[in-house]
Every structure is written in C-alpha cells, then in structure tokens.
Design an enzyme around this catalytic site. Structure first.
Site, short mmCIF file in Angstrom:
data_model
loop_
_atom_site.label_atom_id
_atom_site.label_comp_id
_atom_site.label_asym_id
_atom_site.label_seq_id
_atom_site.Cartn_x
_atom_site.Cartn_y
_atom_site.Cartn_z
N HIS A 59 0.81 -1.21 -0.10
CA HIS A 59 -0.14 -0.11 -0.11
C HIS A 59 0.82 1.34 -0.01
CE1 HIS A 59 0.00 -0.08 4.56
NE2 HIS A 59 0.00 1.24 4.50
N ASP B 240 1.24 -7.88 2.40
CA ASP B 240 1.37 -6.19 2.15
C ASP B 240 2.83 -5.67 2.04
OD1 ASP B 240 0.80 -3.44 1.72
OD2 ASP B 240 -0.58 -3.26 3.32
N SER C 190 3.97 2.08 8.56
CA SER C 190 3.71 1.23 7.55
C SER C 190 4.98 0.98 6.66
CB SER C 190 2.71 1.71 6.55
OG SER C 190 1.52 1.14 7.20
N1 ARG Z 1 -4.92 0.44 7.69
C1 ARG Z 1 -3.65 0.64 7.17
C2 ARG Z 1 -3.14 1.94 7.14
O1 ARG Z 1 -3.53 2.66 7.81
C3 ARG Z 1 -3.30 -0.02 5.46
C4 ARG Z 1 -4.49 0.87 4.65
C5 ARG Z 1 -4.25 0.43 3.00
N2 ARG Z 1 -5.40 -0.57 2.86
C6 ARG Z 1 -6.53 -0.53 2.36
N3 ARG Z 1 -7.19 -1.59 2.25
N4 ARG Z 1 -7.48 0.64 2.49
O2 ARG Z 1 -2.51 2.50 6.30
N1 ASP Z 2 -1.29 1.24 8.20
C1 ASP Z 2 -0.81 2.38 8.50
C2 ASP Z 2 0.05 2.97 7.78
O1 ASP Z 2 0.01 2.98 6.71
C3 ASP Z 2 -0.16 1.99 10.04
C4 ASP Z 2 -1.11 1.94 10.98
O2 ASP Z 2 -1.87 3.17 11.15
O3 ASP Z 2 -0.85 1.17 12.05
O4 ASP Z 2 1.37 3.67 8.21
#
Ligand code: ARG
Ligand code: ASP
Length: 665
Positions: free
Chosen positions: A83, A205, A600
């Site tokens: 991502h 990921d 991330s």
């Molecule tokens: N939750 C994770 C972070 O805040 C990954 C986000 C990306 N993935 C998604 N399905 N939107 O960024």
């Molecule tokens: N998914 C988040 C990021 O993109 C990490 C988190 O919020 O734990 O940095």
C-alpha cells in the site's frame, strides 16, 4: 469505595511503565536500553543509533513522506508495504501491463522501473538544539547550515513535547528509486477494505524497490548511469520466525499521535468529531459501494477513492469504540484532578488546566466547522466540473448519477451539522433562498455537470471563494498553528507549560514525545489478545487461512490460481514450517509495539536486530493508541518475512533476488 477503585483503574490505565508503550527518540535510546535488554533485546544502543559507526538507522528510510522502508541488501534493495508502493505500481499499470492486478517482477536490474517524484530519506543524524535556539539562533539558520553539509541533504527542526525541546534532523535524500517487485493485488491487498484494520489477517502487504545513486554513491536525479546505492547498513533476514512472547522492535517514522491531550479533547474526538465524520463517510461509501457493485468499470474507477475513504472511516470507528471501552475521558479527568492538586500552590502551573479548558471551549465549534467542511462541501467529488470526463464516456452517466446523490447527501450533512456561527454564508443564504440543502445541491450539481463544452461553473467559483473566506476567518480565530489535530496557537502555548508541569509532577511516568514523522523506536513482544468474551486472538496466521477466505466471486478475495494450487496441495517446499503440529507457511503476526500511521513498511526486528517482518497495520480496537495506549488491546500487525520470501520465490519466480540478501543463521 467506588471512587478509589476508579482512581486506581485510572492510574493503572495511565501507567506506561507496565506496558510496551512508547515511541522513543533513537539518539536517546540509551535511556531505554536497560528496559529493552530486560525484555530480551541482545544488542546495544550504539547498534540502533550511532553517528560514529554504521547502525540500524542507516538501513531505515522515510519512504516518500508517508511510509517507512528498510534496506535489505548491500545493493540498495528496499522493502516496504504494497500500500506504500501502490501509487508507483498504479502509475506503471496499463491495460496491457496491469501490474496492480497481476503483479510485477523485474527479472534483472535493467527491468527495474524508474519512478518520477518517488524519494527516500536516510537520517544522517539528529541532535537537540533547544539551547542553540534559546541562545538566539533561529531554526531556519540551523536548518540552512545543516543542509549545506552534503549533497541531497535535507534538514528540519522539530518540536518535542509541544516545544519544550527542539531537535534538528539531518537527512540525505535519494530521488532515483526504482520498482523491483510487487505481488498481485490479490496478495498485496488481499482482503481489501473488509480485512483492513482487522485480525485475523492474511494480507501480503509488501513491495520492493531499489535505491540508485551516482557512481560515488551520492544522491543523484534519475539517470541510466546511476548505480545501485551501497548503504552503510542493511538488515539481515531471519527465517527462524517469532513466537508468542518474543521480543520485537520496530524502527520507523510514526506520523501523528496525541498522548497528552486533555479529557476535553478526547471527549471531542470520541463523542463529536469521530461519530460525525463516520456518519458522513458511511453515506458516501454507501453510494460509492453500490455503484461499484453494479459495474466492474466503476469498481476500478472508484477503487483508490474507496480505499482512502474507508481507511480513516474504519479507523475512527475503532478509535471511538476503544476510547469509550477504556473510559479514557474519565481516566484522564482523574489524572487532571491529581495534577491540579499538585499544581495548586505552584504559580507557573496553577491555572494552566483551567486556561486550557477555556481555550478548548472557545475553539471546539470553529474547529468542528473546519473538519466538517473537509468531509462534505470541500471533498474532491464536489469540487470538480464534470462536463469533460477524463475517465471515459461509457461510465459518465453512472458517475453523474452517483455525483447527484453525493451532492444531496453531503450538502444535507453540512447543513445539519455545522454550527450556525461558522456556516459558509453563501451556503446558508442559498439554502434559505431555495428552501433546502437538497435544492441547493441540485442547483450545484446542474452547474457542475453541463453537457456543453464550457468549463465554467460560476456558481462553484462563488461557493469556493466563500468557503475560502470562511476558512480564513476560522484560522484567524485559531491563530498560528497546525490544524492537523484540534489545535490553536494559544493551546500550543498552554500545552508547553502543561507538559513541562506533567514531567515535573509525574516522575513515575515514562514520557516520550508525540509522533511527528521523525524516526522512532518502538519495542515490545509478540502476543495475542483477548478480543471478546470467550474469544482469544492468536498472534499469527498461516496460508491455510488464505484458502479459507478465498472466493473467486469477490474481487478482494480472489487469489491467484497458482497460490490456490500451492496451498491446496500443501506444496510449500523449503518454505514449509511446523506450526501447531502441521506444516504450513506463516503469513502475519501480532505484537504490542506502539505504532501509528507512517509506521507502515517499518522493519520488525528480533532480539538480534534481524528482520523478521514488515509492519503494516493495527487491529481495529488498537487505533486508539494514537491517543491512549492500552496494553491489553493494542497490537500492531506485521507481515511475516517468511511469507514475503515464499511469494517472491513461488509466485514471482524471482528467487534470484535472494542472492544479494543476507540470511542470518
Ligand atoms: N490500515 C492500514 C494503514 O492505515 C492500511 C491501509 C491500506 N489498505 C486499505 N485496504 N485501504 O494505512
Ligand atoms: N497502516 C498504517 C500506515 O499506513 C499503519 C497504522 O496506522 O498502524 O502507516
């Protein structure tokens, strides 16, 4: 009795010494090293951060200003999340070469793909400059001096503890970063927004890049003459894996936390801001999801949009739930009362809480109006002119119908929720004139969706201008401040005093500065948690779980046939390991490291500093850790490095990449 119990609980909830809470400054890590070693770490503070020798910090990068990455070979090979590389992968994708869907594997250096405007930054050094600034040097002067030290150097002075301390960060930035590998989205984004922020998780990921430099190993703009960067340090990889209780450390760039805010601000977030924003996004997502389900072309057209709306939407829900469950408002109130009792006879601190609370009361509505605008009448969909679709005429009628619904819903939300005093005057007047926000929405929809070729929409221009005026007016009230969080100039000044007082008073508490996208160390251990009554979440998942979720009918769960076959036949070859008495390949694991957005892609290392995983997410109820860390619930989610290697080898056929990596014995 009840009160004492509450006080006790409050005290426990706020006692970080027990928990693996904290995001520590690398240059001060010697203050934590005893605790780290007591928890299993076997290296030294100098191994983590040193300006005299190569240390772990030389293998960690800020990846394009929002993520973290790590170097895993002496030839500039870099690992981050899928991502985080998503934009780059998407930009190289066409209908003929759909790398997003099918993945991308460079089979040689020559096939690695350059990326415009993609950069990484290494931390050269950091140092406290509080005294220099007190002595009269300005932050700008300090920054200029530092930038002159080397090619590609960047620098900034960042505030810690609301300005009680200032640190200079000097970086070396590389702008030639090439795409090496990305798994298919059905692996790299497996589970999509449904599994996002959730456990059990099976998302692979990751993506890989390579940093290039000039022949003398310095930063250089893209050139075919550039050569792979030779980092001072890279991580060696451990395939031994981790198990419950094992020490883990995360080294990366957490973006934004607010651990020291008052109960008033927590209540604002959990009771007012989050619920309002969630409701608005629910409406937006309902409209977009319905369209996406009706037509594959629309599914693709809205994919990135959906992902970004849903990410924060889901995070806020977890955050509000977590704060409510932990009773953070009440425990913070207790904490503030105890502070006040101490401060009562200290002129410097006696009034600070009272003044903070008064300032909050003064700005809540203004700030809420700002937040509301960004979630409604300032969203991208409502601020474009659609008479020349850039996305293809076939889906224009559907996009148009969808926009009409969005206009109606978002104008209504803004109208119903915005405090009168801060409502954009033109908006209020038009609703008054036309009778309802929906009627005004129709008018604006027509104005921005004209069939003729003209690109003018004077109605939109007028509204935009009035929005700008309103925003300016609110900023005048807030004063000079960053509005990333509920904030004002006066609040910042008061917090400087409050935090100073807190640190004098609460000598038992292990203070760490809020995350601000500077390099930090978090450490803790692998561990599951009690998710609900009778439900324990084990701290790891395995590939069989992928097959259980696999569903060719659902885009986000439709795995590549090759992966399906391998798992069905348990044909794991050298990647098979024994877990719970069966042969499998591990996918993700949980640990209680304190992380946030920006972490991330961060390296997750074991007690010997070897790479065992890549951080990429948190569980739903953990997202409150941006405000209060609950050791019982807060878990980061990491991708097991062994799954990464398995995918590179068995899905990408790119095991040639292993030759440049170091595998720890
Ligand atoms: N939750 C994770 C972070 O805040 C990954 C986000 C990306 N993935 C998604 N399905 N939107 O960024
Ligand atoms: N998914 C988040 C990021 O993109 C990490 C988190 O919020 O734990 O940095």
């Amino acid at each position: 009795m009840k009160r004492t119990l509450l006080t006790l609980l409050a005290a426990l909830a706020l006692l970080p010494a027990l928990a693996d809470e904290g995001m520590w400054l690398p240059s001060l890590i010697s203050e934590r090293i005893d605790d780290m070693r007591a928890k299993g770490f076997r290296l030294t503070a100098e191994d983590i951060y040193s300006i005299n020798k190569a240390s772990m910090k030389d293998a960690v990068v800020l990846f394009n200003g929002g993520c973290t990455g790590e170097l895993i070979s002496p030839e500039g090979l870099l690992l981050t999340n899928h991502h985080c590389g998503y934009d780059a992968i998407q930009k190289h994708s066409t209908v003929e070469h759909d790398y997003l869907t099918n993945g991308f594997w460079a089979m040689s250096r020559a096939e690695e793909l350059p990326n415009e405007k993609l950069w990484v930054r290494f931390l050269v050094r950091m140092e406290e400059v509080t005294d220099r600034i007190a002595a009269g040097e300005t932050a700008a002067q300090i920054v200029e001096k530092a930038k002159a030290e080397g090619t590609g150097y960047k620098a900034s002075v960042e505030q810690m503890y609301y300005g009680n301390q200032q640190f200079l960060f000097v970086y070396e930035q590389f702008d030639d970063v090439r795409l090496v590998a990305a798994p298919p989205s059905s692996i790299g984004k497996f589970g999509g927004d449904t599994d996002n922020w959730m456990w059990p998780r099976h998302t692979g990921d990751f993506s890989m890049f390579r940093v290039y430099a000039s022949k003398d190993n310095r930063p250089a703009a893209y050139s075919p003459q550039n050569v792979p960067y030779r980092p001072k340090k890279h991580f060696s990889i451990s395939t031994k894996g981790v198990k419950e209780g094992d020490f883990t450390m995360i080294y990366g760039f957490p973006g934004n936390t607010q651990e020291y805010i008052l109960s008033d601000a927590v209540a604002y977030i959990a009771e007012r801001s989050d619920p309002a924003k969630i409701a608005i996004r629910t409406g937006r997502l309902d409209i977009i999801t319905k369209a996406q389900e009706s037509d594959p072309a629309l599914r693709i057209h809205y994919a990135a949009k959906h992902a970004s709306i849903a990410n924060a939407w889901k995070k806020w829900q977890g955050e509000a739930l977590g704060l409510t469950r932990l009773n953070t408002v009440a425990s913070k109130q207790e904490y503030e009362q105890a502070f006040q009792a101490w401060a009562q006879d200290k002129p410097e601190y006696r009034d600070v809480l009272k003044e903070l609370k008064a300032e909050y009361a003064r700005i809540f509505d203004a700030y809420f109006a700002l937040e509301l605008m960004s979630e409604t009448i300032r969203t991208g969909e409502l601020n474009r002119i659609y008479n020349r679709p850039s996305f293809g005429d076939e889906i224009y009628p559907q996009v148009k119908a969808l926009n009409r619904d969005l206009f109606r819903v978002l104008y209504r939300e803004y109208y119903d929720n915005c405090p009168q005093e801060y409502m954009v005057p033109l908006f209020a007047a038009e609703v008054e004139r036309l009778g309802s926000p929906e009627a005004y929405a129709e008018l604006m929809f027509e104005a921005t969706h004209k069939e003729d070729e003209s690109t003018e929409a004077p109605e939109l221009e007028a509204l935009r201008a009035d929005i700008r005026t309103t925003v300016t007016r609110i900023f005048e009230e807030l004063g000079k401040c960053s509005t990333r969080n509920l904030n004002s100039e006066r609040l910042n000044e008061l917090y400087t005093t409050y935090i100073k007082g807190l640190r004098e008073w609460d000598t038992e508490r292990a203070f760490y500065p809020d995350a601000n996208l500077t390099l930090r160390v978090a450490y803790g251990k692998v561990g599951g948690y009690q998710y609900a009554d009778g439900v324990y979440h084990k701290p790891y998942t395995t590939v069989e779980g992928i097959l259980e979720k696999d569903n060719p009918e659902i885009y986000d769960y439709n795995i590549p046939q090759r992966l399906r076959d391998i798992i069905a036949a348990k044909d794991y070859g050298r990647w098979g390991v024994e877990i719970d008495g069966r042969t499998t390949v591990p996918v993700c694991f949980l640990a209680d490291n304190h992380t946030t957005g920006g972490n991330s892609g961060s390296p997750v290392v074991n007690a010997d500093g070897e790479l065992v995983g890549i951080n990429f997410d948190r569980t739903w109820l953990s997202t409150m850790s941006d405000i209060a860390f609950d050791p019982a619930f807060c878990r980061n989610i990491a991708l097991d490095i062994r799954y990464v290697l398995f995918v590179i080898d068995r899905i990408g056929d790119a095991s040639y990449l292993f030759e440049e990596m170091d595998f720890a014995e």
